[in-house]
Motif scaffolding. Structure first.
Motif, PDB file in Angstrom:
ATOM      1  N   THR A 269       0.842  -1.192   0.000  1.00 10.31           N
ATOM      2  CA  THR A 269       0.000   0.000   0.000  1.00 10.31           C
ATOM      3  C   THR A 269       0.876   1.241   0.000  1.00 10.31           C
ATOM      4  OG1 THR A 269      -0.099   0.019   2.420  1.00 10.31           O
ATOM      5  CG2 THR A 269      -1.877  -1.125   1.257  1.00 10.31           C
ATOM      6  N   CYS A 270       0.268   2.378  -0.333  1.00  9.07           N
ATOM      7  CA  CYS A 270       0.930   3.679  -0.200  1.00  9.07           C
ATOM      8  C   CYS A 270      -0.088   4.673   0.344  1.00  9.07           C
ATOM      9  CB  CYS A 270       1.521   4.139  -1.521  1.00  9.07           C
ATOM     10  SG  CYS A 270       0.337   4.362  -2.864  1.00  9.07           S
ATOM     11  N   ASP A 271       0.352   5.904   0.600  1.00  5.18           N
ATOM     12  CA  ASP A 271      -0.518   6.894   1.239  1.00  5.18           C
ATOM     13  C   ASP A 271      -1.744   7.242   0.408  1.00  5.18           C
ATOM     14  OD1 ASP A 271       0.877   7.089   3.536  1.00  5.18           O
ATOM     15  OD2 ASP A 271       1.714   9.078   3.180  1.00  5.18           O
ATOM     16  N   ASP A 272      -1.579   7.291  -0.908  1.00  2.41           N
ATOM     17  CA  ASP A 272      -2.641   7.710  -1.811  1.00  2.41           C
ATOM     18  C   ASP A 272      -3.379   6.483  -2.335  1.00  2.41           C
ATOM     19  OD1 ASP A 272      -4.271   8.721  -3.790  1.00  2.41           O
ATOM     20  OD2 ASP A 272      -2.744  10.010  -4.681  1.00  2.41           O
ATOM     21  N   GLU A 273      -4.614   6.291  -1.891  1.00  6.58           N
ATOM     22  CA  GLU A 273      -5.369   5.110  -2.306  1.00  6.58           C
ATOM     23  C   GLU A 273      -5.517   5.043  -3.811  1.00  6.58           C
ATOM     24  OE1 GLU A 273      -9.055   4.487  -0.362  1.00  6.58           O
ATOM     25  OE2 GLU A 273      -8.226   4.679   1.671  1.00  6.58           O
ATOM     26  N   ALA A 274      -5.617   6.208  -4.463  1.00  4.12           N
ATOM     27  CA  ALA A 274      -5.776   6.225  -5.920  1.00  4.12           C
ATOM     28  C   ALA A 274      -4.542   5.681  -6.634  1.00  4.12           C
ATOM     29  CB  ALA A 274      -6.069   7.651  -6.392  1.00  4.12           C
ATOM     30  N   MET A 275      -3.375   5.701  -5.938  1.00  3.95           N
ATOM     31  CA  MET A 275      -2.132   5.215  -6.551  1.00  3.95           C
ATOM     32  C   MET A 275      -1.878   3.737  -6.256  1.00  3.95           C
ATOM     33  SD  MET A 275      -0.685   7.676  -8.245  1.00  3.95           S
ATOM     34  CE  MET A 275       1.087   7.328  -8.345  1.00  3.95           C
ATOM     35  N   ASN A 276      -2.677   3.154  -5.371  1.00  2.00           N
ATOM     36  CA  ASN A 276      -2.431   1.765  -4.990  1.00  2.00           C
ATOM     37  C   ASN A 276      -2.528   0.809  -6.176  1.00  2.00           C
ATOM     38  OD1 ASN A 276      -1.803   2.071  -2.278  1.00  2.00           O
ATOM     39  ND2 ASN A 276      -3.919   1.887  -1.601  1.00  2.00           N
ATOM     40  N   GLU A 277      -3.513   1.047  -7.038  1.00  2.00           N
ATOM     41  CA  GLU A 277      -3.687   0.162  -8.196  1.00  2.00           C
ATOM     42  C   GLU A 277      -2.470   0.230  -9.117  1.00  2.00           C
ATOM     43  OE1 GLU A 277      -6.816  -0.652 -11.899  1.00  2.00           O
ATOM     44  OE2 GLU A 277      -7.372   0.693 -10.258  1.00  2.00           O
ATOM     45  N   LYS A 278      -1.949   1.445  -9.316  1.00  2.70           N
ATOM     46  CA  LYS A 278      -0.758   1.588 -10.166  1.00  2.70           C
ATOM     47  C   LYS A 278       0.456   0.958  -9.491  1.00  2.70           C
ATOM     48  CE  LYS A 278      -0.393   4.969 -13.052  1.00  2.70           C
ATOM     49  NZ  LYS A 278      -0.177   6.246 -13.776  1.00  2.70           N
ATOM     50  N   LEU A 279       0.559   1.107  -8.177  1.00  5.89           N
ATOM     51  CA  LEU A 279       1.644   0.469  -7.432  1.00  5.89           C
ATOM     52  C   LEU A 279       1.631  -1.039  -7.669  1.00  5.89           C
ATOM     53  CD1 LEU A 279       3.886   0.506  -5.190  1.00  5.89           C
ATOM     54  CD2 LEU A 279       2.017   0.296  -3.523  1.00  5.89           C
ATOM     55  N   LEU A 280       0.455  -1.632  -7.599  1.00  9.08           N
ATOM     56  CA  LEU A 280       0.334  -3.080  -7.785  1.00  9.08           C
ATOM     57  C   LEU A 280       0.654  -3.496  -9.216  1.00  9.08           C
ATOM     58  CD1 LEU A 280      -2.823  -3.818  -5.620  1.00  9.08           C
ATOM     59  CD2 LEU A 280      -0.464  -4.431  -5.116  1.00  9.08           C
ATOM     60  N   THR A 281       0.432  -2.599 -10.171  1.00 11.68           N
ATOM     61  CA  THR A 281       0.775  -2.914 -11.560  1.00 11.68           C
ATOM     62  C   THR A 281       2.260  -3.213 -11.680  1.00 11.68           C
ATOM     63  OG1 THR A 281      -0.999  -1.528 -12.445  1.00 11.68           O
ATOM     64  CG2 THR A 281       0.797  -2.062 -13.938  1.00 11.68           C
ATOM     65  N   TYR A 282       3.094  -2.415 -11.006  1.00  9.12           N
ATOM     66  CA  TYR A 282       4.536  -2.641 -11.041  1.00  9.12           C
ATOM     67  C   TYR A 282       4.926  -3.870 -10.213  1.00  9.12           C
ATOM     68  CZ  TYR A 282       4.982   1.968 -13.171  1.00  9.12           C
ATOM     69  OH  TYR A 282       4.889   3.044 -14.023  1.00  9.12           O
ATOM     70  N   ILE A 283       4.325  -4.000  -9.036  1.00  5.28           N
ATOM     71  CA  ILE A 283       4.660  -5.127  -8.176  1.00  5.28           C
ATOM     72  C   ILE A 283       4.267  -6.455  -8.813  1.00  5.28           C
ATOM     73  CG2 ILE A 283       4.017  -6.222  -5.971  1.00  5.28           C
ATOM     74  CD1 ILE A 283       4.119  -3.444  -4.731  1.00  5.28           C
ATOM     75  N   ASP A 284       3.233  -6.432  -9.652  1.00  6.12           N
ATOM     76  CA  ASP A 284       2.775  -7.644 -10.323  1.00  6.12           C
ATOM     77  C   ASP A 284       3.301  -7.758 -11.750  1.00  6.12           C
ATOM     78  OD1 ASP A 284       1.336  -8.849  -8.254  1.00  6.12           O
ATOM     79  OD2 ASP A 284      -0.405  -7.565  -8.601  1.00  6.12           O
ATOM     80  N   THR A 285       4.438  -7.126 -12.033  1.00  2.00           N
ATOM     81  CA  THR A 285       5.020  -7.263 -13.369  1.00  2.00           C
ATOM     82  C   THR A 285       5.211  -8.733 -13.723  1.00  2.00           C
ATOM     83  OG1 THR A 285       6.149  -5.122 -13.281  1.00  2.00           O
ATOM     84  CG2 THR A 285       7.055  -6.779 -14.789  1.00  2.00           C
ATOM     85  N   ASP A 286       5.742  -9.501 -12.780  1.00  2.00           N
ATOM     86  CA  ASP A 286       5.921 -10.947 -12.949  1.00  2.00           C
ATOM     87  C   ASP A 286       6.064 -11.540 -11.554  1.00  2.00           C
ATOM     88  OD1 ASP A 286       8.625 -10.346 -12.250  1.00  2.00           O
ATOM     89  OD2 ASP A 286       9.120 -10.042 -14.362  1.00  2.00           O
ATOM     90  N   GLU A 287       6.239 -12.833 -11.455  1.00  2.65           N
ATOM     91  CA  GLU A 287       6.334 -13.464 -10.137  1.00  2.65           C
ATOM     92  C   GLU A 287       7.546 -12.951  -9.368  1.00  2.65           C
ATOM     93  OE1 GLU A 287       5.809 -15.420  -6.695  1.00  2.65           O
ATOM     94  OE2 GLU A 287       4.340 -15.089  -8.297  1.00  2.65           O
ATOM     95  N   GLY A 288       8.654 -12.707 -10.073  1.00  3.37           N
ATOM     96  CA  GLY A 288       9.869 -12.247  -9.416  1.00  3.37           C
ATOM     97  C   GLY A 288       9.755 -10.870  -8.815  1.00  3.37           C
ATOM     98  N   SER A 289       8.838 -10.050  -9.334  1.00  2.00           N
ATOM     99  CA  SER A 289       8.713  -8.675  -8.823  1.00  2.00           C
ATOM    100  C   SER A 289       8.005  -8.618  -7.478  1.00  2.00           C
ATOM    101  CB  SER A 289       7.986  -7.795  -9.844  1.00  2.00           C
ATOM    102  OG  SER A 289       6.717  -8.335 -10.178  1.00  2.00           O
ATOM    103  N   ARG A 290       7.501  -9.736  -6.985  1.00  2.00           N
ATOM    104  CA  ARG A 290       6.938  -9.794  -5.632  1.00  2.00           C
ATOM    105  C   ARG A 290       7.969 -10.278  -4.614  1.00  2.00           C
ATOM    106  NH1 ARG A 290       1.651  -9.216  -3.739  1.00  2.00           N
ATOM    107  NH2 ARG A 290       0.256  -8.429  -5.355  1.00  2.00           N
ATOM    108  N   HIS A 291       9.220 -10.377  -5.059  1.00  2.00           N
ATOM    109  CA  HIS A 291      10.305 -10.780  -4.180  1.00  2.00           C
ATOM    110  C   HIS A 291      11.400  -9.719  -4.203  1.00  2.00           C
ATOM    111  CE1 HIS A 291       8.896 -14.970  -3.456  1.00  2.00           C
ATOM    112  NE2 HIS A 291       8.280 -14.747  -4.607  1.00  2.00           N
ATOM    113  N   ILE A 292      12.305  -9.771  -3.241  1.00  2.00           N
ATOM    114  CA  ILE A 292      13.359  -8.774  -3.106  1.00  2.00           C
ATOM    115  C   ILE A 292      14.651  -9.297  -3.722  1.00  2.00           C
ATOM    116  CG2 ILE A 292      14.821  -7.536  -1.454  1.00  2.00           C
ATOM    117  CD1 ILE A 292      12.015  -6.390  -1.726  1.00  2.00           C
ATOM    118  N   GLY A 293      15.259  -8.468  -4.570  1.00  2.00           N
ATOM    119  CA  GLY A 293      16.511  -8.844  -5.211  1.00  2.00           C
ATOM    120  C   GLY A 293      17.740  -8.210  -4.603  1.00  2.00           C
ATOM    121  N   GLU A 294      17.531  -7.214  -3.720  1.00  2.00           N
ATOM    122  CA  GLU A 294      18.694  -6.493  -3.167  1.00  2.00           C
ATOM    123  C   GLU A 294      18.361  -5.906  -1.815  1.00  2.00           C
ATOM    124  OE1 GLU A 294      21.540  -2.605  -4.249  1.00  2.00           O
ATOM    125  OE2 GLU A 294      19.603  -2.889  -5.238  1.00  2.00           O
TER     126      GLU A 294
END
Length: 372
Positions: A269-294
Motif C-alpha cells: 500500500t501507499c498513502d494515496d489510495e488512488a495510486m495503490n492500483e498503479k503500485l500493484l501494476t509494477y509489483i505484479d510485473t511478474d512473479e519475481g517482482s513480488r520478491h526482493i533482489g537487493e
C-alpha cells in the motif's frame, strides 16, 4: 567560462570506472538532452582505443509508440538495450528534459514493454555478473532533473559533480579511499547469516547466509557509495515502510508499506489510495517482482539531500534500500524479474541493524569499532 567538469567526469568514467582498453567494444547511451555527455564520453573512449557505438534515446517517441503503436510494435525488444548488453563496456547517462513523459502511459502497455526486454535483461545481468560486461551509469545534469529535484540547473550541476568527487583535484584517490573502507565492512558482512532491520514502522528479518556483499565505489554507478547483497529469496518476513517516495516512470508513491511472508510480498500500500492500483501494476510485473533482489546500505555522506533521482538517493549516507525484482548473480541472487525497483528508508533517527543478534549499525552509521 567553460565548465570542464563534464570532460573530467568522462575521463574518470573511461579510465577508472570501466577501464576501457584498446579493442574494447564500447557503447555510450543517453537521452537526446544528454548528447554533450555522449560526445564527451565517446571521445575519451576513442582516445583509449575503444571501438565505439553511441545511442540516443528519445522519450517522446517512446510515449508516441505506447499511445499509437500496435501490441506487436510495443512488445518489440529494445535494440539499444540488446546491443549495449552484448558489448565489452557500456557507459550510460541518466538525464531527461521531462521526468513525467511516461507518467500517464498505460500501465499494462508499460509492463508489456518491460517484459519484452526480459531476454536482454538476463543477458545484461549474466554478463555484468561474470565481468564480461563492464558497465557504468551516471547522471548528466539537465533542467528537467534539476527542477524535479528542487534545484536550479547551477545548483544541480554542483550537486551532481560534488557527489562524484569531480570537484576534487584527484577524484580517483577519493574513490580508492572509499573502496578501502567499504571493503572492510563487505568482508565482515560476508560472515553474517541473519539480519534484523528495525526503524519507524519497520521490522524485517532476512537471511544473507551464503550471499556475497558487494563494495560499490564508482565502478558501476557513478557517483557511488553503497554495500549490497541479494538476500535469500524466501527468507524475508515482517514489514517495512519506506520514508522516501518510491519513484517509477514519473510516478511518486509515498510511504510505501510492504508486508512479507517467506520472501513474498503479501500486501503493498501507499498513502494515496488512488495510486495503490498503479503500485500493484509494477509489483505484479511478474512473479519475481513480488520478491526482493537487493538489500543495501547507503554510504555516501556527501549526498545530503533527496533529489528524486535513485542514482543519488539510494546512496544517501545513513539510509538503507531494498529493490523489488531482479537479484544480482554476482552476490548469489537467484530472483529473476523484468524490474529492479529500489525503495529507500532513512535510518538516521531510529534505525538499527542486528547481524546474528549483534547490533552493527545504529542511527545511520556502522559501528566501526567492530572491525577491530
Amino acid at each position: 567560462m567553460k565548465d570542464n567538469r563534464l570532460e573530467k567526469l568522462a575521463e574518470v568514467l573511461v579510465k577508472y570506472s570501466t577501464k576501457v582498453k584498446p579493442g574494447d567494444n564500447v557503447c555510450v547511451s543517453g537521452e537526446d538532452c544528454a548528447i554533450p555527455f555522449i560526445k564527451a564520453v565517446a571521445k575519451q573512449a576513442i582516445l583509449a582505443g575503444g571501438n565505439v557505438k553511441w545511442f540516443v534515446d528519445m522519450p517522446d517517441m517512446d510515449e508516441f509508440l505506447l499511445k499509437n503503436g500496435t501490441k506487436e510494435q510495443i512488445e518489440q525488444p529494445n535494440y539499444r538495450f540488446g546491443e549495449c548488453a552484448r558489448a565489452d563496456v557500456w557507459i550510460s547517462a541518466w538525464g531527461t528534459d521531462n521526468v513525467s513523459t511516461l507518467s500517464s502511459a498505460d500501465g499494462e502497455k508499460l509492463k508489456n514493454r518491460r517484459l519484452a526486454n526480459a531476454e536482454n535483461r538476463k543477458i545484461y545481468n549474466d554478463r555484468s555478473a561474470s565481468g564480461e560486461l563492464r558497465w557504468c551509469g551516471t547522471q548528466f545534469p539537465t533542467n528537467g532533473d534539476a527542477q524535479y529535484g528542487g534545484m536550479s540547473l547551477d545548483e544541480y550541476e554542483d550537486f551532481v559533480y560534488k557527489a562524484g568527487f569531480i570537484d576534487k583535484d584527484d577524484p580517483v584517490a577519493e574513490w580508492l579511499k572509499m573502496a578501502e573502507y567499504q571493503q572492510k565492512w563487505a568482508d565482515w558482512l560476508n560472515n553474517v547469516k541473519q539480519l534484523e532491520i528495525t526503524s519507524k514502522d519497520t521490522h524485517l528479518t532476512l537471511s544473507v547466509e551464503g550471499r556475497k556483499w558487494i563494495n560499490c565505489c564508482g565502478n558501476e554507478n557513478f557517483p557511488d557509495g553503497e554495500i549490497f547483497t541479494s538476500p535469500v529469496e524466501d527468507s524475508i518476513n515482517g514489514y517495512i515502510t519506506y520514508s522516501y517516495p518510491a519513484l517509477m516512470n514519473g510516478n511518486e508513491f509515498h510511504h510505501v508499506r510492504l508486508e512479507f511472508e517467506n520472501g513474498r510480498i503479501m500486501k503493498a500500500t501507499c498513502d494515496d489510495e488512488a495510486m495503490n492500483e498503479k503500485l500493484l501494476t509494477y509489483i505484479d510485473t511478474d512473479e519475481g517482482s513480488r520478491h526482493i533482489g537487493e538489500v543495501a546500505f547507503g554510504t555516501n555522506y556527501g549526498i545530503t539531500r533527496f533529489s528524486r533521482n535513485i542514482l543519488f538517493d539510494e546512496k544517501i549516507g545513513g539510509t538503507m534500500h531494498m529493490a523489488l525484482g531482479a537479484g544480482f548473480p554476482e552476490a548469489g541472487g537467484k530472483n529473476d524479474s523484468a524490474i529492479h525497483w529500489d525503495m529507500i528508508n532513512d535510518m538516521t533517527e531510529c534505525g538499527e541493524v542486528k547481524a546474528d543478534g549483534r547490533v552493527i549499525y545504529k542511527n545511520g552509521n556502522f559501528l566501526d569499532e567492530l572491525l577491530g
